[in-house]
Scaffold this motif. Sequence first.
Motif, PDB file in Angstrom:
ATOM      1  N   GLU A   8      55.758  15.882   4.180  1.00  9.18           N
ATOM      2  CA  GLU A   8      56.328  14.966   5.170  1.00  9.18           C
ATOM      3  C   GLU A   8      55.812  13.545   4.962  1.00  9.18           C
ATOM      4  N   TYR A  12      57.963  10.226   4.411  1.00  8.86           N
ATOM      5  CA  TYR A  12      57.640   9.018   5.185  1.00  8.86           C
ATOM      6  C   TYR A  12      57.497   7.824   4.247  1.00  8.86           C
ATOM      7  N   ASP A 138      53.207   2.999  13.585  1.00  8.73           N
ATOM      8  CA  ASP A 138      53.234   3.438  12.189  1.00  8.73           C
ATOM      9  C   ASP A 138      53.583   2.240  11.318  1.00  8.73           C
TER      10      ASP A 138
END
Length: 165
Positions: A8, A12, A138
Amino acid sequence: MIPPSRNELLVYLADLVEELERYAVTVLPPDDRDEITLGRERDGGLIIDLSGHLPTSPRSRIAELELFERWRLIGPDQWACFEYTYELRHHAIGYRRAFHRHDEDHFVRRYGVATHEHCEATLGIEVCGHYHGRPVVDAFDGFRRLYDTWLSDQGPDCSALVCIG
């Protein structure tokens, strides 16, 4: 939120590069390598290390972007981001804007915050070493905040921030 797996994190990273390119950022691989990938630290941690140049006219001085995250293993193939640096240096206008989370124990002990910001309305001149920071979700959030600053085509108003020392 469920901590991401290594796969993942790869997705990302790929999505982040795609987002930067969508905004016409010239993305540069770390350390002059040929490819962009998750980095691996000696302790087994993973890092995302991207830099790039925001779009400028051919004769303009560059606007540099840095997006850096350090991830540690917290469970079986579960990773958590525990440090980040999202930074913009706009050389044509001469300012720096940054969002940081690093040395958390030190910053919590000294300032009572885990995150902090940097703001230099004049590049290289710090009126305040660290400003109170609003946590960044993020790299996408960090990039968009910096991009919005860059879009204004003027230096940031550092006086609007709370100095913590």
